[in-house]
Design a protein around this motif. Structure first.
Motif, PDB file in Angstrom:
ATOM      1  N   MET A   1      15.590 -35.041 -12.081  1.00  0.00           N
ATOM      2  CA  MET A   1      16.709 -35.866 -11.730  1.00  0.00           C
ATOM      3  C   MET A   1      17.580 -35.098 -10.737  1.00  0.00           C
ATOM      4  N   LYS A   2      17.972 -35.770  -9.668  1.00  0.00           N
ATOM      5  CA  LYS A   2      18.838 -35.167  -8.666  1.00  0.00           C
ATOM      6  C   LYS A   2      20.288 -35.554  -8.927  1.00  0.00           C
ATOM      7  N   ILE A   3      21.169 -34.584  -8.775  1.00  0.00           N
ATOM      8  CA  ILE A   3      22.591 -34.804  -8.954  1.00  0.00           C
ATOM      9  C   ILE A   3      23.269 -34.690  -7.598  1.00  0.00           C
ATOM     10  N   SER A   4      24.158 -35.637  -7.302  1.00  0.00           N
ATOM     11  CA  SER A   4      24.949 -35.594  -6.072  1.00  0.00           C
ATOM     12  C   SER A   4      26.401 -35.332  -6.425  1.00  0.00           C
ATOM     13  N   VAL A   5      26.959 -34.322  -5.784  1.00  0.00           N
ATOM     14  CA  VAL A   5      28.383 -34.030  -5.908  1.00  0.00           C
ATOM     15  C   VAL A   5      29.022 -34.590  -4.647  1.00  0.00           C
ATOM     16  N   VAL A   6      29.910 -35.571  -4.798  1.00  0.00           N
ATOM     17  CA  VAL A   6      30.529 -36.242  -3.654  1.00  0.00           C
ATOM     18  C   VAL A   6      31.988 -35.820  -3.563  1.00  0.00           C
ATOM     19  N   THR A   7      32.374 -35.360  -2.377  1.00  0.00           N
ATOM     20  CA  THR A   7      33.737 -34.904  -2.145  1.00  0.00           C
ATOM     21  C   THR A   7      34.318 -35.638  -0.946  1.00  0.00           C
ATOM     22  N   ALA A   8      35.397 -36.362  -1.169  1.00  0.00           N
ATOM     23  CA  ALA A   8      36.147 -36.964  -0.072  1.00  0.00           C
ATOM     24  C   ALA A   8      37.222 -35.964   0.338  1.00  0.00           C
ATOM     25  N   THR A   9      37.399 -35.785   1.656  1.00  0.00           N
ATOM     26  CA  THR A   9      38.344 -34.767   2.098  1.00  0.00           C
ATOM     27  C   THR A   9      39.103 -35.202   3.341  1.00  0.00           C
ATOM     28  N   TYR A  10      40.294 -34.669   3.464  1.00  0.00           N
ATOM     29  CA  TYR A  10      41.112 -34.814   4.670  1.00  0.00           C
ATOM     30  C   TYR A  10      42.003 -33.578   4.762  1.00  0.00           C
ATOM     31  N   ASN A  11      41.748 -32.758   5.762  1.00  0.00           N
ATOM     32  CA  ASN A  11      42.527 -31.531   5.989  1.00  0.00           C
ATOM     33  C   ASN A  11      42.590 -30.642   4.746  1.00  0.00           C
ATOM     34  N   ARG A  12      41.444 -30.360   4.170  1.00  0.00           N
ATOM     35  CA  ARG A  12      41.374 -29.520   2.967  1.00  0.00           C
ATOM     36  C   ARG A  12      40.597 -28.229   3.214  1.00  0.00           C
ATOM     37  N   LYS A  18      36.789 -22.929  -2.446  1.00  0.00           N
ATOM     38  CA  LYS A  18      36.724 -22.713  -3.898  1.00  0.00           C
ATOM     39  C   LYS A  18      35.625 -23.582  -4.518  1.00  0.00           C
ATOM     40  N   LEU A  19      35.533 -24.819  -4.076  1.00  0.00           N
ATOM     41  CA  LEU A  19      34.480 -25.706  -4.565  1.00  0.00           C
ATOM     42  C   LEU A  19      33.110 -25.215  -4.129  1.00  0.00           C
ATOM     43  N   TYR A  20      32.997 -24.805  -2.878  1.00  0.00           N
ATOM     44  CA  TYR A  20      31.726 -24.284  -2.372  1.00  0.00           C
ATOM     45  C   TYR A  20      31.261 -23.081  -3.192  1.00  0.00           C
ATOM     46  N   GLU A  21      32.165 -22.159  -3.468  1.00  0.00           N
ATOM     47  CA  GLU A  21      31.807 -20.981  -4.265  1.00  0.00           C
ATOM     48  C   GLU A  21      31.361 -21.378  -5.670  1.00  0.00           C
ATOM     49  N   SER A  22      32.026 -22.352  -6.246  1.00  0.00           N
ATOM     50  CA  SER A  22      31.639 -22.830  -7.573  1.00  0.00           C
ATOM     51  C   SER A  22      30.235 -23.438  -7.552  1.00  0.00           C
ATOM     52  N   LEU A  23      29.954 -24.235  -6.540  1.00  0.00           N
ATOM     53  CA  LEU A  23      28.616 -24.826  -6.434  1.00  0.00           C
ATOM     54  C   LEU A  23      27.553 -23.751  -6.227  1.00  0.00           C
TER      55      LEU A  23
END
Length: 72
Positions: A1-12, A18-23
């Protein structure tokens, strides 16, 4: 099973690392995932930051950019 982590962003640019390091840390536990980033017209260096991660990452990163659709 594939999991998708979806992140909406604006000027972040300052928060996304921090999220990238966690992933990255959890990649070894959950190898079958992708990170989908939806950028709503950021004016900072988000695009460049994500581009670097795409080139270095062990997992799939999909980046979608659109012109800002909210009120400015």
């Amino acid at each position: 099973m594939k999991i998708s982590v979806v992140t909406a962003t604006y000027n972040r640019e300052k928060l996304l690392p921090k999220l990238y390091e966690s992933l990255k840390q959890n990649y070894h536990s959950f190898q079958n995932f992708e990170w989908i980033i939806i950028d709503d017209g950021s004016k900072d260096n988000t695009k460049e930051l994500v581009s670097n991660w795409i080139n270095e990452s062990n997992f799939i990163i999909k980046y979608f950019y659109q012109e800002n659709s909210g009120k400015m």
